[in-house]
Design a protein around this motif. Structure first.
Motif, mmCIF file in Angstrom:
data_model
loop_
_atom_site.group_PDB
_atom_site.id
_atom_site.type_symbol
_atom_site.label_atom_id
_atom_site.label_comp_id
_atom_site.label_asym_id
_atom_site.label_seq_id
_atom_site.Cartn_x
_atom_site.Cartn_y
_atom_site.Cartn_z
ATOM 1 N N THR A 60 45.321 36.715 45.109
ATOM 2 C CA THR A 60 46.284 37.120 46.141
ATOM 3 C C THR A 60 47.598 36.370 45.967
ATOM 4 O O THR A 60 48.691 36.945 46.080
ATOM 5 N N LYS A 61 47.503 35.075 45.667
ATOM 6 C CA LYS A 61 48.722 34.280 45.471
ATOM 7 C C LYS A 61 49.464 34.684 44.199
ATOM 8 O O LYS A 61 50.687 34.544 44.118
ATOM 9 N N LEU A 62 48.733 35.197 43.197
ATOM 10 C CA LEU A 62 49.374 35.590 41.938
ATOM 11 C C LEU A 62 50.122 36.915 42.038
ATOM 12 O O LEU A 62 50.946 37.229 41.172
ATOM 13 N N GLN A 63 49.822 37.728 43.055
ATOM 14 C CA GLN A 63 50.498 39.012 43.275
ATOM 15 C C GLN A 63 50.427 39.911 42.032
ATOM 16 O O GLN A 63 51.441 40.356 41.488
ATOM 17 N N LEU A 64 49.204 40.173 41.591
ATOM 18 C CA LEU A 64 49.010 40.922 40.352
ATOM 19 C C LEU A 64 49.481 42.369 40.440
ATOM 20 O O LEU A 64 49.690 43.009 39.406
ATOM 21 N N HIS A 65 49.633 42.894 41.650
ATOM 22 C CA HIS A 65 50.069 44.287 41.776
ATOM 23 C C HIS A 65 51.477 44.495 41.223
ATOM 24 O O HIS A 65 51.893 45.638 40.993
ATOM 25 N N LYS A 66 52.211 43.405 40.984
ATOM 26 C CA LYS A 66 53.565 43.527 40.446
ATOM 27 C C LYS A 66 53.609 43.396 38.918
ATOM 28 O O LYS A 66 54.684 43.411 38.330
ATOM 29 N N PHE A 67 52.428 43.263 38.293
ATOM 30 C CA PHE A 67 52.358 43.164 36.837
ATOM 31 C C PHE A 67 51.908 44.492 36.244
ATOM 32 O O PHE A 67 51.294 45.322 36.917
ATOM 33 N N HIS A 68 52.218 44.651 34.950
ATOM 34 C CA HIS A 68 51.757 45.834 34.237
ATOM 35 C C HIS A 68 50.238 45.785 34.103
ATOM 36 O O HIS A 68 49.650 44.713 33.970
ATOM 37 N N SER A 69 49.594 46.947 34.126
ATOM 38 C CA SER A 69 48.131 47.003 34.091
ATOM 39 C C SER A 69 47.551 46.361 32.834
ATOM 40 O O SER A 69 46.445 45.838 32.851
ATOM 41 N N LYS A 70 48.303 46.379 31.728
ATOM 42 C CA LYS A 70 47.777 45.800 30.487
ATOM 43 C C LYS A 70 47.741 44.273 30.536
ATOM 44 O O LYS A 70 47.044 43.636 29.748
ATOM 45 N N ASP A 71 48.515 43.644 31.471
ATOM 46 C CA ASP A 71 48.529 42.186 31.581
ATOM 47 C C ASP A 71 47.520 41.659 32.599
ATOM 48 O O ASP A 71 47.129 40.493 32.536
ATOM 49 N N ILE A 72 47.107 42.504 33.531
ATOM 50 C CA ILE A 72 46.228 42.058 34.617
ATOM 51 C C ILE A 72 44.902 41.492 34.108
ATOM 52 O O ILE A 72 44.436 40.461 34.604
ATOM 53 N N PRO A 73 44.242 42.122 33.108
ATOM 54 C CA PRO A 73 42.965 41.556 32.635
ATOM 55 C C PRO A 73 43.071 40.129 32.118
ATOM 56 O O PRO A 73 42.078 39.400 32.127
ATOM 57 N N LEU A 74 44.256 39.700 31.680
ATOM 58 C CA LEU A 74 44.412 38.326 31.200
ATOM 59 C C LEU A 74 44.136 37.325 32.313
ATOM 60 O O LEU A 74 43.498 36.291 32.089
ATOM 61 N N PHE A 75 44.616 37.626 33.523
ATOM 62 C CA PHE A 75 44.397 36.716 34.649
ATOM 63 C C PHE A 75 42.914 36.658 35.018
ATOM 64 O O PHE A 75 42.375 35.586 35.300
ATOM 65 N N HIS A 76 42.258 37.820 35.013
ATOM 66 C CA HIS A 76 40.826 37.845 35.316
ATOM 67 C C HIS A 76 40.033 37.074 34.261
ATOM 68 O O HIS A 76 39.107 36.325 34.589
ATOM 69 N N SER A 77 40.389 37.257 32.988
ATOM 70 C CA SER A 77 39.686 36.551 31.911
ATOM 71 C C SER A 77 39.860 35.045 32.042
ATOM 72 O O SER A 77 38.922 34.276 31.820
ATOM 73 N N PHE A 78 41.062 34.627 32.407
ATOM 74 C CA PHE A 78 41.324 33.197 32.562
ATOM 75 C C PHE A 78 40.489 32.607 33.696
ATOM 76 O O PHE A 78 39.839 31.564 33.536
ATOM 77 N N LEU A 79 40.466 33.276 34.850
ATOM 78 C CA LEU A 79 39.722 32.753 35.996
ATOM 79 C C LEU A 79 38.218 32.780 35.757
ATOM 80 O O LEU A 79 37.480 31.966 36.315
ATOM 81 N N ASP A 80 37.746 33.711 34.907
ATOM 82 C CA ASP A 80 36.310 33.774 34.603
ATOM 83 C C ASP A 80 35.818 32.529 33.879
ATOM 84 O O ASP A 80 34.636 32.186 33.965
ATOM 85 N N GLN A 81 36.710 31.856 33.154
ATOM 86 C CA GLN A 81 36.281 30.687 32.381
ATOM 87 C C GLN A 81 36.560 29.365 33.103
ATOM 88 O O GLN A 81 36.217 28.305 32.599
ATOM 89 N N VAL A 82 37.170 29.439 34.287
ATOM 90 C CA VAL A 82 37.487 28.229 35.046
ATOM 91 C C VAL A 82 36.254 27.789 35.833
ATOM 92 O O VAL A 82 35.549 28.615 36.418
ATOM 93 N N SER A 83 35.977 26.491 35.861
ATOM 94 C CA SER A 83 34.819 25.963 36.585
ATOM 95 C C SER A 83 35.014 26.114 38.090
ATOM 96 O O SER A 83 36.135 26.282 38.585
ATOM 97 N N ASP A 84 33.907 26.021 38.845
ATOM 98 C CA ASP A 84 33.971 26.165 40.302
ATOM 99 C C ASP A 84 34.827 25.072 40.936
ATOM 100 O O ASP A 84 35.557 25.320 41.899
ATOM 101 N N THR A 85 34.729 23.862 40.403
ATOM 102 C CA THR A 85 35.537 22.754 40.941
ATOM 103 C C THR A 85 37.023 23.037 40.778
ATOM 104 O O THR A 85 37.821 22.831 41.707
ATOM 105 N N ASP A 86 37.397 23.531 39.594
ATOM 106 C CA ASP A 86 38.810 23.833 39.351
ATOM 107 C C ASP A 86 39.267 25.049 40.154
ATOM 108 O O ASP A 86 40.430 25.121 40.572
ATOM 109 N N LEU A 87 38.365 26.015 40.362
ATOM 110 C CA LEU A 87 38.720 27.165 41.193
ATOM 111 C C LEU A 87 39.060 26.717 42.614
ATOM 112 O O LEU A 87 40.028 27.193 43.217
#
Length: 657
Positions: A60-87
């Motif tokens: 929500t803070k990243l406001q992904l709706h303002k990015f191109h659809s081809k860039d959005i999966p990068l943010f999801h991929s990044f957050l998938d590899q982040v630990s729970d503590t860092d999240l």
């Protein structure tokens, strides 16, 4: 008799007395197991729920709706590899963006080598203007591109609030991020660097700087000139594709409208297969990057089945092929809504330019033959080339023999038999189209057959592998490394032990252009027949990296693998000395080498990790630096690597200007 001999007053079988202790203990154990399973399941559910909540708050803070659809999966991929503590830290810390998210996300983008570095910086630049939380905290870093005089570029964070005239002659700290598959920054002190920064309108401004000191990825720079607009960079590094701007282009030529339906109709596939392909293309248009991450084997099989059906018909009737089918066979083009009209027309024109560039070639020294994939399949089916080996190094005959039962015989080679031709066509498509796709990308998880506009940056001709450009670069490498296509071996069967005799082996390579996008070439196989070696090299048709770097690195791989193949099991033995044995010893012992500085060891370690500890890839990077940089008088290698390459690939180093 035994029973008759027993005392009649004693029971034959004695039943144990009933005890509640066993029942209670068993019940307690069962309850404990069930309770533990319940608590573990509850903990996992709560953990997953919190992780999902944290991710949603961050997104929500990243406001992904303002990015191109081809860039959005990068943010999801990044957050998938982040630990729970860092999240949790990213979700709750007020300074989450600049303190935690920005440095880690830049490193993640650097590892996604399918993207150019300047694109990473534009993504971060957009984030900077969308994130609100960091406004209450001082902006300590600015994002930039550092460009060396040898055209190497690195995304970087520079510790400064702004770069302007007040920054002149000031010493600034910077952190660089090396793209996967590239060598770390290696400049001598006071080496020149260009600092490129996008402004509010994403126009690129250039400042000149010099390197004061370097420790790993941390640099100290001194700014020499005020920022000025760089017209060439500003034109080349412009992301012209805006969100949803290409999906419905009214200027698409009539012959390309409904391209997917044209291709499916031409293929003659059944309705169920056609429906599945329409579904795949639809999903790809909505979430291009996400689909690549999923990597479903069934998707590849059905798309390659479509390629086979179209190729068979194309081979039989070349005169009447729809233009959309032609683009599919050369680029895996499937839908006109994935490209702007201008790009489609340029891709069409490039096909005729490809053919003329091959017919006009007159290269005798570089023993390369370059083939477009449809042409290569024709050579296989005509019997002029043998089917390629698979990933295990097995030929078609060897693989088929291993599948036979004891009472079966091998299929007879008959180029007039349609069933046999279909089998070798399936074999070639499976090995080169299916497995080759992942091989020509430094990030296989991001590779996918369908081509689209997001794989192009800048001019169309700069993104395509023209045969004359490949051979021109090969000629340049050959002038520096004349023994590239020849090997001289000791003759172990010499009749005289006193006289040392040598034999020469000629090297030849078939270069096959796969109809995909990628950012590397790959040596697919190395076959030896008598005193000649026939290799097969795969190149992507659509380039995600500079052509001269792709060609030079794959020629380094070619030199390494052919040398290793010729020496067999003795490729690591120090006697007789060879480039493979010397380089292997260098990599094995660089941490203990007294002739390397601490900083040099760190750079080797970093490069070793980036290549996944693959010595072949490690050598190809050093070989490319030797050919492209050191030969031009631009030092990039450490002392030991330079000594090894100068001994086996001697060059006339140009003096540094």
């Amino acid at each position: 008799m035994f029973l008759l001999g027993q005392d009649s007053g004693e029971p034959i079988l004695i039943w144990p007395e009933f005890s509640w202790n066993s029942v209670i203990n068993g019940t307690i154990f069962l309850v404990a197991v069930l309770l533990t399973a319940y608590l573990v399941q509850r903990y996992i559910r709560r953990k997953n729920s919190l992780s999902k909540e944290y991710k949603n708050r961050i997104l929500t803070k990243l406001q992904l709706h303002k990015f191109h659809s081809k860039d959005i999966p990068l943010f999801h991929s990044f957050l998938d590899q982040v630990s729970d503590t860092d999240l949790r830290r990213l979700a709750e810390d007020p300074a989450w963006y600049r303190r935690y998210f920005l440095p880690e996300f830049l490193q993640f983008l650097a590892d996604q080598s399918n993207r150019p570095a300047w694109k990473d910086i534009l993504t971060i630049h957009s984030l900077d203007h969308l994130i609100e939380d960091h406004k209450g905290h001082p902006k300590n870093f600015i994002t930039a591109i550092l460009k060396t005089d040898s055209e190497e570029i690195f995304p970087a964070l520079i510790k400064s609030q702004e770069l302007d005239a007040n920054s002149l002659h000031k010493e600034l700290k910077a952190v660089i991020y090396t793209k996967k598959g590239n060598s770390p920054l290696s400049l001598s002190r006071y080496g020149k660097i260009q600092v490129l920064i996008p402004n509010e309108s994403k126009r690129w401004f250039r400042s000149e700087a010099i390197l004061i000191s370097q420790e790993g990825n941390s640099l100290n720079l001194q700014i020499q000139t005020s920022p000025e607009l760089d017209p060439k960079i500003d034109e080349d590094w412009t992301d012209t594709v805006k969100a949803n701007s290409i999906w419905k282009d009214p200027a698409v030529p009539e012959e390309y409208k409904n391209s997917l339906l044209q291709i499916l109709e031409y293929s003659g596939l059944n309705a169920s297969h056609q429906g599945e392909i329409v579904r795949l293309v639809g999903i790809f248009k909505e979430h291009p990057g996400l689909l690549r991450r999923q990597h479903k084997e069934e998707d590849y099989k059905i798309l390659i089945h479509l390629y086979k059906a179209c190729f068979i018909k194309f081979r039989a009737h070349k005169a009447s092929v729809p233009k959309s089918v032609l683009l599919f066979l050369y680029y895996f083009f499937l839908d006109e809504e994935l490209f702007p009209a201008k790009r489609i027309k340029e891709l069409e024109n490039a096909i005729s330019n490809f053919q003329s560039s091959i017919s006009d070639l007159q290269y005798s020294e570089a023993k390369f033959s370059i083939h477009f994939f449809p042409d290569w399949l024709n050579l296989i089916l005509a019997g002029k080339k043998k089917p390629s080996k698979n990933q295990l190094g097995q030929s078609y005959e060897q693989a088929k023999k291993s599948e036979l039962r004891w009472n079966q015989t091998l299929e007879e080679e008959n180029l007039q038999n349609k069933e046999y031709l279909s089998h070798i066509l399936d074999w070639e498509l499976e090995n080169l189209l299916s497995h080759g796709l992942a091989s020509i990308s430094l990030s296989p998880n991001l590779s996918y057959p369908i081509s689209s506009e997001d794989q192009f940056y800048g001019l169309t001709e700069d993104n395509l592998a023209f045969p004359n450009h490949i051979l021109t670069q090969s000629e340049k490498v050959l002038k520096i490394d004349p023994s590239l296509f020849q090997r001289q071996l000791n003759d172990i069967h010499s009749p005289s032990r006193d006289l040392e005799t040598f034999s020469k082996r000629e090297m030849y390579a078939d270069c096959i252009l796969l109809p995909y996008a990628g950012n590397r070439g790959i040596l697919w196989q190395d076959s030896v027949e008598e005193n000649q070696s026939y290799c097969r090299i795969l190149f992507p048709m659509i380039l995600g990296e500079k052509l001269n770097l792709i060609v030079t690195k794959v020629l380094g791989e070619f030199r390494w693998e052919t040398e290793r193949t010729l020496r067999g099991n003795k490729w690591k033995e120090p006697t007789p000395a060879s480039i493979t044995s010397e380089y292997f010893d260098y990599i094995e012992n660089f941490r203990r080498n007294p002739h390397l500085t601490v900083e040099a060891k760190k750079r080797v370690e970093q490069q070793w990790e980036k290549t996944g500890k693959n010595i072949k890839d490690m050598f190809s990077i050093d070989y490319a630096n030797w050919i492209l940089m050191e030969a031009e008088g631009k030092p990039r290698l450490n002392r030991i690597a330079r000594e090894i390459l100068s001994r086996f690939v001697p060059i006339q180093i140009k003096p540094t200007p």
